[in-house]
Design an enzyme around this catalytic site. Structure first.
Site, PDB file in Angstrom:
ATOM      1  N   PRO A  81      -1.171  -9.297   1.544  1.00 37.84           N
ATOM      2  CA  PRO A  81      -2.237  -8.575   0.841  1.00 37.84           C
ATOM      3  C   PRO A  81      -1.859  -8.303  -0.600  1.00 37.84           C
ATOM      4  O   PRO A  81      -0.692  -8.144  -0.943  1.00 37.84           O
ATOM      5  CB  PRO A  81      -2.364  -7.270   1.635  1.00 37.84           C
ATOM      6  CG  PRO A  81      -1.033  -7.087   2.276  1.00 37.84           C
ATOM      7  CD  PRO A  81      -0.516  -8.463   2.562  1.00 37.84           C
ATOM      8  N   GLY A  82      -2.892  -8.245  -1.468  1.00 33.29           N
ATOM      9  CA  GLY A  82      -2.651  -8.040  -2.886  1.00 33.29           C
ATOM     10  C   GLY A  82      -2.769  -6.599  -3.328  1.00 33.29           C
ATOM     11  O   GLY A  82      -2.175  -6.216  -4.337  1.00 33.29           O
TER      12      GLY A  82
ATOM     13  N   SER B 181      11.790  28.273   5.199  1.00 33.82           N
ATOM     14  CA  SER B 181      12.044  26.934   5.785  1.00 33.82           C
ATOM     15  C   SER B 181      10.733  26.301   6.255  1.00 33.82           C
ATOM     16  O   SER B 181      10.480  26.203   7.454  1.00 33.82           O
ATOM     17  CB  SER B 181      13.052  27.017   6.923  1.00 33.82           C
ATOM     18  OG  SER B 181      12.768  28.044   7.843  1.00 33.82           O
TER      19      SER B 181
ATOM     20  N   GLY C 277      -6.629 -15.438  -5.302  1.00 31.88           N
ATOM     21  CA  GLY C 277      -7.001 -16.650  -4.574  1.00 31.88           C
ATOM     22  C   GLY C 277      -6.004 -17.089  -3.526  1.00 31.88           C
ATOM     23  O   GLY C 277      -5.957 -18.272  -3.177  1.00 31.88           O
TER      24      GLY C 277
END
Length: 629
Positions: free
Chosen positions: A109-110, A538, A33
């Site tokens: 942001p979550g 490599s 929320g």
């Protein structure tokens, strides 16, 4: 407009400008929320214009997330993707003010994959508002955001236990969540925690207490924000001015421009320029209004000095009696921000203040499990991993520990190839050996050693898939050079793994370290005046570039020994490809481990069409063209 109205407006503007500013971030897990809470703050603070409100009501009906009401989250979720998904992706910033102070709020942001956005937003605020859904309690992402907030220097946290209306405003539930969070915060090192039960949707305990939770007698969320006293302001730190630009508009003026990162400065103050250590006196300060006698942290200024000393972009002008520290090696916390893994030994660009240097993580001391706070060993860093690492730079920089000055103790890492920011770090301390070790000057140098041998030293770097013909061609090239009277040595991949690199496996992290060690060894051979022939798969461009940059451009020749994979498999006397296909050999280049072909090699040998002798002769010709023989 009469004089009284003008006076009232001037007084109002002066009052607003003198209000203290608080920057805070809202963060937590997905769907706690956060955006709704900020929208409610803006709405209840009466900071929404009528046309915005009409648009918000219309959008709320279209989105349909709140039945017969306003979806306050839409005030903040500005990206179309966010509105469609119902989540926050980017960090959104909003401004509002009350009678007590002004606020800038960042909505983070979550989702876990956007933790890097949260870390960026948290690096420039004073307070963190950590949201927890009253139904779900303290989650892993709640802890991750809290840990990162503490890591970037936030000392005050408000725990907003949201959606209390969905648990019938239960006091027991609130106290259970608050106790669990405080226990975690104490382990992290967060000392100042204010817990507030609220409902962002209903407005309970956001601006006003309401009647839903009579058992709670603490401050509302806004009351807590208004009451927090921010400590450790940048103005209280020692003076620091990272030089962004040497200002030379004409022959009669030479100033040094930048934004003050700490402390205060006045005309007549003594300064020291780091890392050179040269000193002088401030003769003038220019800000946006012209000449000034003083300036402080946060102001963009140009200063002039009494002495003509050498100062360039990236230097830091400091208080003479309290200068910044200098180092080319330090320990720091690092937040890794990209899907591409980080391996020790790989080179990146580091931007710290206005300086840009080449940097390498020399050791991952430990990765941090943000859920349990355990320190775990790690050979690589993945997206959103937080770790404590040792760094080595190609030259000394001026810095302060992050705990003392966030602006001169923070840095970002940049990918050398695509210029993307891949990590953010906070310096803890310089490594003692960085100041104790001094390069020992020798009377006999590389040029003298090469002159005695009658040759130009250099590295022939053969790269390509296993079975492409690297070792075969390299061996023929050395024989040809030997016949020309050249002093050479071959470093072959298999041979080196019997001794110098016998402790390394074949993971991507071990491959990076394998090439780093070989590159350092080849550099020593070049310093000895030798022509060193290196034959290694490599597989990564970044490591081949790293070795190239260890020596002069004229001393490195990259040979791409190229053959189709199916041709390499037919040339495989050891049966390694077959074992890799069966799965009995893991991390085999070309099968389940990537190979990054050179983009601009000095020589590209298609060994499917050339004999080994023809390929070797082309290498000799390329060496002549480059002036190596």
């Amino acid at each position: 407009m009469d004089a009284l109205q003008t006076t009232d407006i001037d007084a109002y503007l002066r009052e607003q400008s003198e209000k203290p500013m608080l920057r805070f971030i809202t963060c937590g897990s997905v769907d706690d929320g956060k955006s709704t809470l900020i929208g409610r703050l803006l709405y209840d603070s009466k900071l929404i214009f009528e046309d915005q409100l009409a648009s918000l009501e219309s959008d709320s009906r279209k989105v349909g997330t709140v039945e017969n009401g306003i979806d306050f989250a839409l005030l903040v979720d500005g990206l179309q993707a966010e509105r469609e998904q119902g989540i926050t992706i980017d960090v959104a910033y909003r401004f509002f003010a009350t009678d007590a102070r002004k606020f800038i709020v960042a909505d983070a942001p979550g989702h876990e994959q956007y933790t890097r956005n949260m870390a960026t937003g948290a690096s420039n605020v004073d307070v963190a508002v950590i949201l927890a859904d009253a139904r779900k309690g303290v989650l892993t992402q709640t802890k991750r955001h809290s840990f990162i907030a503490h890591l970037v220097g936030i000392k005050d946290v408000i725990l907003a236990v949201n959606k209390m209306d969905l648990v019938d405003y239960s006091q027991d539930r609130f106290e259970e969540i608050a106790a669990e969070y405080r226990a975690f915060a104490s382990e992290v090192g967060i000392q100042n925690v204010i817990a507030v039960p609220l409902s962002a949707l209903k407005g309970d305990n956001v601006l006003e207490s309401g009647e839903a939770m009579p058992w709670y007698d603490g401050p509302t969320l806004l009351g807590a924000l208004e009451g927090i006293t921010v400590t450790g302001a940048p103005q209280d730190a020692p003076f620091r001015l990272p030089v962004q630009w040497v200002n030379r508009p004409n022959l009669n003026f030479r100033g040094f421009s930048g934004t003050i990162a700490g402390g205060q400065i006045a005309v007549g103050n003594e300064i020291a320029v780091m890392p050179s250590g040269r000193t002088s006196t401030v003769t003038g300060i220019l800000d946006q209004d012209g000449d000034a006698e003083t300036a402080e942290a946060g102001e963009a200024v140009t200063i002039t000095l009494a002495d003509e000393i050498d100062i360039s972009r990236g230097d830091v002008i400091c208080a003479a009696d309290n200068p910044a520290q200098i180092t080319d090696q330090f320990a720091a916390h690092l937040i890794w921000m990209t899907d591409e893994k980080m391996y020790p030994g790989r080179q990146y660009l580091m931007k710290i203040g206005s300086a840009t240097v080449s940097a390498t993580v020399t050791e991952i001391k430990h990765a941090i499990n943000v859920n349990s706070l355990e320190h775990n060993s790690a050979k690589q860093l993945d997206l959103n991993t937080v770790a404590f690492c040792n760094f080595s730079l190609d030259r000394a920089i001026a810095y302060d520990p992050y705990a003392e000055n966030q602006r001169t103790g923070a840095f970002i890492l940049i990918d050398r190839f695509n210029n993307q920011t891949v990590g953010a770090g906070m310096i803890s301390f310089g490594l003692r050996r960085a100041t104790n070790l001094v390069w020992q000057e020798l009377d006999i140098d590389k040029a003298e050693r090469a002159r005695m041998k009658g040759q130009t030293p250099g590295i022939l770097w053969f790269t390509g898939l296993s079975g492409a013909g690297k070792s075969t061609v390299a061996n023929l090239v050395e024989k040809r050079l030997h016949s020309l009277g050249k002093h050479t040595y071959i470093l072959d991949g298999d041979n080196v793994r019997h001794g110098l690199n016998r402790d390394l496996g074949f993971t991507d992290a071990d491959r990076v370290e394998n090439i780093r060690r070989v590159g350092e060894t080849a550099k020593l051979f070049v310093d000895a005046g030798m022509i060193v022939v290196v034959s290694f798969i490599s597989p990564f461009r970044s490591e081949r570039t790293m070795v190239r940059q260890m020596v002069e451009d004229s001393e490195f020749l990259e040979v791409f020994v190229d053959a189709p994979l199916e041709v390499c498999e037919t040339r495989d006397p050891k049966g390694l490809y077959a074992k890799a296909r069966e799965g009995s050999i893991k991390n085999f280049t070309g099968i389940d481990s990537p190979y990054e072909p050179p983009e601009n090699p000095e020589l590209h040998l298609m060994t499917g069409d050339l004999s080994p002798e023809q390929a070797a002769e082309k290498v000799i010709e390329a060496m002549r063209d480059k002036g190596m023989i």
